[in-house]
Design a protein around this motif. Structure first.
Motif, mmCIF file in Angstrom:
data_model
loop_
_atom_site.group_PDB
_atom_site.id
_atom_site.type_symbol
_atom_site.label_atom_id
_atom_site.label_comp_id
_atom_site.label_asym_id
_atom_site.label_seq_id
_atom_site.Cartn_x
_atom_site.Cartn_y
_atom_site.Cartn_z
ATOM 1 N N ALA A 135 15.499 0.709 13.781
ATOM 2 C CA ALA A 135 16.262 1.653 13.127
ATOM 3 C C ALA A 135 16.607 1.253 11.445
ATOM 4 O O ALA A 135 16.743 1.958 10.683
ATOM 5 N N GLU A 136 17.155 -0.013 11.495
ATOM 6 C CA GLU A 136 17.599 -0.632 10.341
ATOM 7 C C GLU A 136 16.371 -0.563 9.271
ATOM 8 O O GLU A 136 16.549 -0.618 8.001
ATOM 9 N N GLU A 137 15.311 -1.051 9.737
ATOM 10 C CA GLU A 137 14.097 -1.035 8.804
ATOM 11 C C GLU A 137 13.395 0.203 8.405
ATOM 12 O O GLU A 137 13.378 0.499 7.200
ATOM 13 N N LYS A 138 13.579 0.867 9.254
ATOM 14 C CA LYS A 138 13.061 2.344 8.793
ATOM 15 C C LYS A 138 14.105 3.146 7.772
ATOM 16 O O LYS A 138 13.451 3.683 6.918
ATOM 17 N N LYS A 139 15.333 2.814 8.053
ATOM 18 C CA LYS A 139 16.310 3.240 7.084
ATOM 19 C C LYS A 139 15.975 2.813 5.874
ATOM 20 O O LYS A 139 16.224 3.656 4.663
ATOM 21 N N VAL A 140 15.503 1.689 5.673
ATOM 22 C CA VAL A 140 15.170 1.102 4.151
ATOM 23 C C VAL A 140 14.229 1.887 3.583
ATOM 24 O O VAL A 140 14.263 2.236 2.444
ATOM 25 N N PHE A 141 12.991 2.074 4.423
ATOM 26 C CA PHE A 141 11.941 3.172 3.786
ATOM 27 C C PHE A 141 12.523 4.625 3.745
ATOM 28 O O PHE A 141 12.129 5.017 2.519
ATOM 29 N N VAL A 142 13.294 5.177 4.414
ATOM 30 C CA VAL A 142 13.557 6.578 4.412
ATOM 31 C C VAL A 142 14.658 6.637 3.115
ATOM 32 O O VAL A 142 14.414 7.607 2.395
ATOM 33 N N ASP A 143 15.308 5.424 3.067
ATOM 34 C CA ASP A 143 16.378 5.723 1.655
ATOM 35 C C ASP A 143 15.670 5.760 0.581
ATOM 36 O O ASP A 143 16.070 6.397 -0.493
ATOM 37 N N THR A 144 14.674 4.677 0.404
ATOM 38 C CA THR A 144 13.914 4.463 -0.644
ATOM 39 C C THR A 144 13.257 6.050 -1.222
ATOM 40 O O THR A 144 13.403 6.360 -2.256
ATOM 41 N N PHE A 145 12.397 6.256 -0.067
ATOM 42 C CA PHE A 145 11.644 7.468 -0.596
ATOM 43 C C PHE A 145 12.341 8.661 -0.725
ATOM 44 O O PHE A 145 11.952 9.765 -1.360
ATOM 45 N N SER A 146 13.574 8.804 0.063
ATOM 46 C CA SER A 146 14.345 9.871 -0.111
ATOM 47 C C SER A 146 14.844 9.995 -1.670
ATOM 48 O O SER A 146 14.969 10.862 -2.304
ATOM 49 N N ALA A 183 7.744 -3.311 -1.446
ATOM 50 C CA ALA A 183 7.715 -4.681 -1.326
ATOM 51 C C ALA A 183 8.400 -5.113 -0.068
ATOM 52 O O ALA A 183 7.938 -6.158 0.520
ATOM 53 N N PHE A 184 9.393 -4.245 0.579
ATOM 54 C CA PHE A 184 9.862 -4.723 1.781
ATOM 55 C C PHE A 184 8.945 -4.603 2.854
ATOM 56 O O PHE A 184 9.249 -5.410 3.871
ATOM 57 N N SER A 185 7.925 -4.316 2.870
ATOM 58 C CA SER A 185 6.843 -4.252 3.684
ATOM 59 C C SER A 185 6.365 -5.810 3.981
ATOM 60 O O SER A 185 5.635 -6.001 5.034
ATOM 61 N N TRP A 186 6.704 -6.517 3.043
ATOM 62 C CA TRP A 186 6.200 -7.942 2.973
ATOM 63 C C TRP A 186 7.254 -8.967 3.283
ATOM 64 O O TRP A 186 7.316 -10.085 3.304
ATOM 65 N N ARG A 187 8.525 -8.279 3.912
ATOM 66 C CA ARG A 187 9.597 -9.213 4.291
ATOM 67 C C ARG A 187 9.280 -10.349 5.133
ATOM 68 O O ARG A 187 10.036 -11.303 4.981
ATOM 69 N N GLY A 229 0.711 -1.168 0.078
ATOM 70 C CA GLY A 229 0.186 0.080 -0.031
ATOM 71 C C GLY A 229 1.011 1.339 0.043
ATOM 72 O O GLY A 229 1.994 1.192 -0.403
ATOM 73 N N TRP A 230 0.130 2.392 0.417
ATOM 74 C CA TRP A 230 0.929 3.623 0.676
ATOM 75 C C TRP A 230 1.200 4.186 1.869
ATOM 76 O O TRP A 230 0.105 3.919 2.815
ATOM 77 N N TRP A 245 -0.728 -1.367 10.192
ATOM 78 C CA TRP A 245 0.174 -1.908 9.367
ATOM 79 C C TRP A 245 0.354 -3.481 9.802
ATOM 80 O O TRP A 245 1.351 -4.061 10.385
ATOM 81 N N THR A 246 -0.748 -4.216 9.309
ATOM 82 C CA THR A 246 -1.011 -5.356 10.003
ATOM 83 C C THR A 246 0.226 -6.450 9.851
ATOM 84 O O THR A 246 0.535 -7.257 10.618
ATOM 85 N N GLN A 247 0.433 -6.548 8.700
ATOM 86 C CA GLN A 247 1.472 -7.512 8.239
ATOM 87 C C GLN A 247 2.944 -7.425 8.548
ATOM 88 O O GLN A 247 3.782 -8.190 9.043
ATOM 89 N N GLN A 248 3.171 -5.929 9.220
ATOM 90 C CA GLN A 248 4.305 -5.951 9.925
ATOM 91 C C GLN A 248 4.211 -5.655 11.431
ATOM 92 O O GLN A 248 5.161 -6.085 12.275
ATOM 93 N N GLU A 249 3.138 -5.565 11.832
ATOM 94 C CA GLU A 249 2.741 -5.431 13.388
ATOM 95 C C GLU A 249 2.583 -6.870 13.842
ATOM 96 O O GLU A 249 3.071 -6.988 15.057
#
Length: 331
Positions: A229-240, A41-45, A36-37, A309-313
């Motif tokens: 922190a490592e997981e958040k970095k993936v999102f932040v780096d990608t959307f940056s 794809a990393f959301s499904w790791r 979603g938004w 964020w069910t699949q991650q929570e």
């Protein structure tokens, strides 16, 4: 942190799409995981790892406008005809006849459209938080405008130009600090908690989402982060790198999607699973009430204690349910 498979690429529907694949290629039908938004794809790791280890072939694309996939400029390139066509092209390139499509948040809207628009390519559908609903009688943007007002974030997303987009683009880490948290207890719910997809939302929620992100300060947020922190970095780096405009353009096609869907039969005629999250305040379990009328072969499952964020929570519970349902219905 769970490592993702290496990205692979296909040409589909006029774009280059990146995807991540695991599990035996001999397994059929494979499971396609649609994010979603603002996700990737990393959301499904967690699910990629669990399903592949259970012997299930799983494929998670970065969808149009996201991650390593192309981001066309025209807004109209992000309507549901393109988004579902991308997935059909992915199947074609991988020589897959049919797949089970699993979607969360905006990905849920896409996967529920797949059996309506491409019925011969769909073995089953799973919605996570996002229900399938009948076509509304009027333009959904007008519904949002009347119910929530001009400051409702989906209404704001309709404005021309990238003024709203730039609120997110200039606050990438702030955006994910605000989004990716477990919900506050209901008694302590704070109006700064950001909403997401907008369907089923209570009219009492503050939906002036861009302004909330602009004013958000993680130091004053009592909610528990979902990401390391490592997981958040993936999102932040990608959307940056990509910005948020590609995903926001999905919202900018809601009127167009409605206008161009008048002739569709909204009945789902494949085995379906609806996974609901007890504490999702924008896509609550009640949003799925009555789905059985247009989804006759439907199983519902409630994930207790989860927010949006069910699949991650609740990754293990979501993965276990997907594996159980997949093996029960397709073995």
């Amino acid at each position: 942190m769970i490592e993702m498979p290496a990205p692979q690429f296909v040409q589909t529907n006029g774009i280059r799409m990146g995807y991540y694949e695991a599990g035996p290629k001999s397994d059929a039908p494979p499971v396609i995981l649609c994010h979603g938004w603002p996700e990737i794809a990393f959301s499904w790791r967690h699910q990629i790892k669990a399903l592949s280890e259970a012997g299930i072939r799983v494929i998670a694309p970065d969808q149009r406008g996201y991650g390593v996939t192309d981001r066309p400029d025209p807004v109209e390139a992000y309507d549901l005809e393109h988004l579902t066509g991308d997935l059909v092209g992915l199947l074609d390139q991988l020589r897959i006849e049919k797949a089970i499509f699993v979607g969360h948040d905006w990905g849920g809207f896409v996967v529920w459209q797949m059996p309506l628009r491409h019925p011969t390519r769909v073995a089953g559908v799973v919605g996570i938080n996002t229900p399938h609903t009948a076509r509304p009688p009027v333009d959904p943007i007008e519904l949002f405008r009347k119910r929530f007002g001009e400051q409702m974030y989906i209404v704001q997303f309709q404005k021309p130009g990238h003024e709203v987009d730039n609120i997110f683009n200039s606050r990438v880490e702030q955006t994910f600090d605000a989004f990716m948290r477990k919900p506050a207890p209901r008694a302590d719910a704070t109006p700064t908690e950001p909403p997401t997809a907008g369907v089923g939302a209570s009219p009492t929620l503050n939906l002036a989402f861009p302004q909330m992100i602009a004013n958000y300060d993680a130091r004053h947020d009592p909610r528990t982060p979902i990401l390391s922190a490592e997981e958040k970095k993936v999102f932040v780096d990608t959307f940056s790198k990509t910005g948020f405009t590609g995903g926001i353009n999905w919202y900018r096609n809601m009127s167009r999607n409605w206008q161009r869907s008048a002739e569709l039969d909204y009945t789902i005629r494949v085995p379906s699973l609806m996974i609901m999250a007890e504490n999702d305040r924008v896509l609550p379990p009640s949003a799925a009430d009555g789905m059985e009328k247009i989804v006759p072969d439907l199983e519902k499952y409630l994930v207790r204690g989860s927010g949006h964020w069910t699949q991650q929570e609740k990754p293990d519970e979501v993965s276990d349910k997907l594996i159980e349902w997949r093996k029960k219905r397709f073995r």
